[in-house]
Design a protein around this motif. Sequence first.
Motif, mmCIF file in Angstrom:
data_model
loop_
_atom_site.group_PDB
_atom_site.id
_atom_site.type_symbol
_atom_site.label_atom_id
_atom_site.label_comp_id
_atom_site.label_asym_id
_atom_site.label_seq_id
_atom_site.Cartn_x
_atom_site.Cartn_y
_atom_site.Cartn_z
ATOM 1 N N VAL A 2 0.863 -1.182 0.000
ATOM 2 C CA VAL A 2 0.000 0.000 0.000
ATOM 3 C C VAL A 2 0.900 1.232 0.000
ATOM 4 O O VAL A 2 1.609 1.494 0.967
ATOM 5 C CB VAL A 2 -0.923 0.013 1.240
ATOM 6 C CG1 VAL A 2 -1.861 1.225 1.186
ATOM 7 C CG2 VAL A 2 -1.712 -1.278 1.330
ATOM 8 N N VAL A 170 -6.240 2.834 -0.782
ATOM 9 C CA VAL A 170 -6.707 1.757 0.093
ATOM 10 C C VAL A 170 -7.444 2.389 1.275
ATOM 11 O O VAL A 170 -6.909 3.256 1.961
ATOM 12 C CB VAL A 170 -5.520 0.879 0.559
ATOM 13 C CG1 VAL A 170 -5.935 -0.038 1.695
ATOM 14 C CG2 VAL A 170 -4.972 0.084 -0.621
ATOM 15 N N ALA A 173 -7.645 -1.973 5.762
ATOM 16 C CA ALA A 173 -6.685 -3.090 5.693
ATOM 17 C C ALA A 173 -6.927 -3.968 6.913
ATOM 18 O O ALA A 173 -7.087 -3.463 8.024
ATOM 19 C CB ALA A 173 -5.259 -2.549 5.698
ATOM 20 N N VAL A 180 -4.357 -11.469 4.300
ATOM 21 C CA VAL A 180 -4.630 -10.048 4.546
ATOM 22 C C VAL A 180 -5.637 -9.596 3.493
ATOM 23 O O VAL A 180 -5.746 -10.199 2.421
ATOM 24 C CB VAL A 180 -3.355 -9.172 4.446
ATOM 25 C CG1 VAL A 180 -2.367 -9.509 5.536
ATOM 26 C CG2 VAL A 180 -2.723 -9.247 3.069
ATOM 27 N N GLU A 181 -6.353 -8.521 3.818
ATOM 28 C CA GLU A 181 -7.338 -8.009 2.858
ATOM 29 C C GLU A 181 -7.281 -6.488 2.849
ATOM 30 O O GLU A 181 -7.093 -5.866 3.903
ATOM 31 C CB GLU A 181 -8.744 -8.463 3.240
ATOM 32 C CG GLU A 181 -9.778 -8.055 2.201
ATOM 33 C CD GLU A 181 -11.169 -8.622 2.468
ATOM 34 O OE1 GLU A 181 -11.433 -9.755 2.015
ATOM 35 O OE2 GLU A 181 -11.967 -7.919 3.130
ATOM 36 N N VAL A 182 -7.421 -5.907 1.652
ATOM 37 C CA VAL A 182 -7.575 -4.450 1.561
ATOM 38 C C VAL A 182 -8.852 -4.157 0.791
ATOM 39 O O VAL A 182 -9.283 -4.956 -0.053
ATOM 40 C CB VAL A 182 -6.387 -3.755 0.841
ATOM 41 C CG1 VAL A 182 -5.103 -3.925 1.605
ATOM 42 C CG2 VAL A 182 -6.242 -4.218 -0.595
ATOM 43 N N GLN A 190 -7.168 -9.794 -1.711
ATOM 44 C CA GLN A 190 -6.557 -10.573 -0.629
ATOM 45 C C GLN A 190 -5.135 -10.972 -1.001
ATOM 46 O O GLN A 190 -4.783 -11.038 -2.172
ATOM 47 C CB GLN A 190 -7.376 -11.834 -0.384
ATOM 48 C CG GLN A 190 -8.741 -11.533 0.217
ATOM 49 C CD GLN A 190 -9.347 -12.735 0.885
ATOM 50 O OE1 GLN A 190 -8.939 -13.853 0.629
ATOM 51 N NE2 GLN A 190 -10.309 -12.491 1.760
ATOM 52 N N GLY A 191 -4.332 -11.242 0.021
ATOM 53 C CA GLY A 191 -2.963 -11.689 -0.224
ATOM 54 C C GLY A 191 -2.419 -12.409 0.993
ATOM 55 O O GLY A 191 -3.117 -12.575 2.001
ATOM 56 N N GLY A 194 0.967 -8.076 3.841
ATOM 57 C CA GLY A 194 0.782 -6.698 3.364
ATOM 58 C C GLY A 194 1.813 -5.774 3.974
ATOM 59 O O GLY A 194 2.205 -5.921 5.131
ATOM 60 N N TRP A 318 0.752 -7.941 8.619
ATOM 61 C CA TRP A 318 0.950 -6.599 8.075
ATOM 62 C C TRP A 318 2.238 -5.999 8.641
ATOM 63 O O TRP A 318 2.607 -6.311 9.778
ATOM 64 C CB TRP A 318 -0.201 -5.660 8.473
ATOM 65 C CG TRP A 318 -1.410 -5.775 7.602
ATOM 66 C CD1 TRP A 318 -2.579 -6.414 7.893
ATOM 67 C CD2 TRP A 318 -1.560 -5.236 6.284
ATOM 68 N NE1 TRP A 318 -3.454 -6.310 6.844
ATOM 69 C CE2 TRP A 318 -2.849 -5.585 5.836
ATOM 70 C CE3 TRP A 318 -0.730 -4.491 5.432
ATOM 71 C CZ2 TRP A 318 -3.327 -5.220 4.582
ATOM 72 C CZ3 TRP A 318 -1.205 -4.138 4.187
ATOM 73 C CH2 TRP A 318 -2.494 -4.501 3.768
#
Length: 347
Positions: A2, A170, A173, A180-182, A190-191, A194, A318
């Motif tokens: 981000v 973004v 988060a 993780v999600e943003v 998702q990933g 982050g 994160w």
Amino acid sequence: MVGSGVIGMTSAFRLARAGWRVTLFDPSPGTGATWAAAGMIAPSAEISPGEEENYRLQLGALAAWRKISSDLYDVTGTPLDLYETGTLLVGYDPSDRRLIGQFEVVARSYGAAPRRVAREECEEMFDGVSAGIREGLYLAGDAWVDPDQVVALLTRANELHGVNVVRRQVLTASAQDDRVEVTTAEGSWQGDAGILATGARALPRGVAEKVANVVRPVRGMTVRVQGLDRSTRPMLRAYVRGRAFYMVSRPGGYCVLGASSEERQDLLVEMGELQRLLRDALDVVPSLESAAIVETRLGLRPASKDLAPFFETIDGRWAWSSGHYRHGVTLAPLAANEALNFVQSLQ
Ligand SMILES: Cc1cc2nc3c(=O)[nH]c(=O)nc-3n(C[C@H](O)[C@H](O)[C@H](O)COP(=O)(O)OP(=O)(O)OC[C@H]3O[C@@H](n4cnc5c(N)ncnc54)[C@H](O)[C@@H]3O)c2cc1C
């Protein structure tokens, strides 16, 4: 990732080269503090009382930039230009020269080796500098890059590595289980992990409430002029009536003059701020008299409480990489290493 300033872009590059699939979110990549930066990688000239640890960190920056330059060459066919010119530090009036003396004491206590230089012995170092300034300190080992070239090459290299750029802010988060999600105004992504590299800007909701560090914006202005080529000489730094001034001169006569430092976050060019910078510039470098003003650039330096960078983990998956303050360009490759170590530690 981000935020796509120098920290986010360099980190994305490092991760993508290590084989990670990276998505970079930024509504306007490369237009934050990175856009305003002069591009100095100048651990010695940046020496300041109370910042010894930061100085030691910066000592590794030039080698890390040389590696990025050769990696960029491998990927894009163009190396990043690194100018290893050193810095000449001078004082404008007698009290400014006393400040140079104090600087020298601190620099030596950190183990740096500033060398006193006199105009008579090193005339070319003083090219363009006011005739009244007869001596200074030469700081070897300082260098500079052009941040516009850094951004252009990293953008190209990240594209070639398949980094996905989403030009959206973004908004939130979060992390849950191993993901993780943003969210942006357009939807959610998702990933596995982050990184927040939002510079001096507020963090997205969902993580902002959880962090221990704080950053405050310290606004800075650089003025860009055309008309004096000192690019084969050391970068110039000066104390002028107690204020700090610098000039980075690029081949072809484009010079970056800097920089103001104000605890505020609007991005309006204030007349007094501009006038002080130009007056300091002309007093130290009278040969700028006929240079043409090309543009002014303003940016927000991300300053932490102790003025040191940090890499803070949040909810396990994160991390917040910020606080690079006056040294974000310098420290970007080191921040990128931290990003890679963090993501790999989650495997
Ligand atoms: C006048 C000036 C001169 C400087 N000179 C030097 C120098 O010579 N050498 C040096 O080492 N350093 C210098 N610096 C400091 C350096 O520029 C900064 O430390 C560095 O640029 C910080 O990089 P960053 O990527 O963290 O932040 P930025 O470059 O500000 O990038 C942050 C990015 O995050 C994006 N973003 C923010 N919030 C969100 C969100 N919610 N969603 C998506 N994207 C988001 C923004 O759009 C922005 O592009 C200077 C700074 C200034 C202002």
